[in-house]
Enzyme design. Structure first.
Site, PDB file in Angstrom:
ATOM      1  N   LYS A  32     -20.418  -0.134  34.338  1.00  0.00           N
ATOM      2  CA  LYS A  32     -20.110  -1.375  33.641  1.00  0.00           C
ATOM      3  C   LYS A  32     -20.422  -1.448  32.340  1.00  0.00           C
ATOM      4  CE  LYS A  32     -21.033  -5.411  33.633  1.00  0.00           C
ATOM      5  NZ  LYS A  32     -21.326  -6.704  33.186  1.00  0.00           N
ATOM      6  N   ASP A  59     -15.809  -4.479  31.320  1.00  0.00           N
ATOM      7  CA  ASP A  59     -15.853  -5.985  31.756  1.00  0.00           C
ATOM      8  C   ASP A  59     -15.716  -6.941  30.306  1.00  0.00           C
ATOM      9  OD1 ASP A  59     -16.411  -8.415  33.055  1.00  0.00           O
ATOM     10  OD2 ASP A  59     -18.642  -8.116  33.130  1.00  0.00           O
ATOM     11  N   LYS A  61     -13.261  -9.360  30.214  1.00  0.00           N
ATOM     12  CA  LYS A  61     -13.317 -10.799  30.508  1.00  0.00           C
ATOM     13  C   LYS A  61     -12.206 -11.526  29.392  1.00  0.00           C
ATOM     14  CE  LYS A  61     -17.576 -11.847  32.765  1.00  0.00           C
ATOM     15  NZ  LYS A  61     -18.428 -10.689  32.637  1.00  0.00           N
ATOM     16  N   ASP A  64      -6.924 -15.321  26.739  1.00  0.00           N
ATOM     17  CA  ASP A  64      -6.178 -15.751  25.398  1.00  0.00           C
ATOM     18  C   ASP A  64      -4.747 -16.133  26.027  1.00  0.00           C
ATOM     19  OD1 ASP A  64      -5.493 -16.275  22.670  1.00  0.00           O
ATOM     20  OD2 ASP A  64      -7.206 -15.061  22.156  1.00  0.00           O
ATOM     21  N   THR A 115     -20.745 -16.175  38.267  1.00  0.00           N
ATOM     22  CA  THR A 115     -21.809 -16.173  39.139  1.00  0.00           C
ATOM     23  C   THR A 115     -23.061 -16.937  38.714  1.00  0.00           C
ATOM     24  OG1 THR A 115     -22.559 -14.031  38.599  1.00  0.00           O
ATOM     25  CG2 THR A 115     -21.426 -14.133  40.971  1.00  0.00           C
ATOM     26  N   ARG A 205     -29.918  -5.199  36.089  1.00  0.00           N
ATOM     27  CA  ARG A 205     -31.349  -5.654  35.649  1.00  0.00           C
ATOM     28  C   ARG A 205     -32.260  -4.944  37.009  1.00  0.00           C
ATOM     29  NH1 ARG A 205     -30.982 -11.706  33.640  1.00  0.00           N
ATOM     30  NH2 ARG A 205     -28.858 -11.458  34.795  1.00  0.00           N
TER      31      ARG A 205
END
Length: 224
Positions: A32, A59, A61, A64, A115, A205
């Site tokens: 990703k 990713d 996002k 618009d 999240t 992470r």
């Protein structure tokens, strides 16, 4: 999908990003690449990671007006991403145009509620109802728009799966039981997310910052 783990790679250093993916490639299902990576490296960076032979999840996002999002989707055709994100809050017309403009082999999924937000955050933004309520509502809108699926937390994916049986569900904010939550507020473990119906688990992470990323990826996969 044999391995649902997509490693979130948002490193600003392309050499480090490539080395990380190379190190764990045998124990993840895809990569990703988010805003930080794309803004730093653009198409060139995506091509470099794609050379390692794993599916690419962009990713971005996108959010618009419909025409702009459709044009942006067309601009990334050459990258042949397996998955691209847009924001469900952009509305049905935007989602329909994004899907129509996407490549034939690209899944377009709508981000519902980040999240990093809990119910208090959502209320402050001005949304009525809980995170759970809003995810279900936006998932229904994305389904109506003809998208492939949505992005939501593991806390909602089970309920969404019940109303959208053949949807493709991306769950970010996934954390092993022993991991620090960081800025994630609606996190679940990889096993919990998978059992609830997640198609893809986005993990960053806990693998990328582990002392031994390869072993961390192995350990997470073993719980699935």
């Amino acid at each position: 999908m044999s391995n649902p783990i997509y490693l979130a790679v948002d490193l600003p250093d392309l050499a480090r990003a490539t080395a990380l993916v190379q190190q764990v490639r045998g124990h993840i299902g895809g990569v990703k690449l988010g805003l930080e990576f794309f803004c730093a490296h653009g198409h060139h960076g995506v091509h470099e990671i794609a050379k390692l032979g794993l599916p690419i999840f962009l990713d971005l996002k996108l959010h618009d007006i419909p025409n702009t999002v459709a044009a942006a989707m067309q601009a990334i055709h050459v990258l042949e991403p397996a998955i691209v994100t847009i924001h469900a809050a952009g509305g049905r017309a935007m989602m329909e145009d994004a899907k129509a403009a996407a490549g034939a082999h690209t899944r377009v999924v709508a981000v519902t509620m980040l999240t990093s937000l809990d119910d208090t955050d959502i209320a402050r933004i001005g949304y009525s109802g809980t995170a759970h309520d809003n995810v279900l509502r936006l998932a229904d809108l994305a389904h109506q728009a003809g998208l492939d699926g949505i992005v939501c937390s593991g806390q909602e994916v089970g309920a969404v799966r019940q109303q959208w049986r053949d949807g493709f569900f991306v769950v970010p904010g996934v954390r092993p039981a022993s991991a620090v939550l960081g800025d994630q507020k609606r996190a679940v473990t990889p096993r919990q997310a998978r059992d609830a119906g997640a198609s893809v688990l986005v993990i960053g992470r806990p693998i990328a910052r582990a002392e031994n990323p390869d072993q961390a990826a192995r350990d997470i996969m073993a719980t699935l």
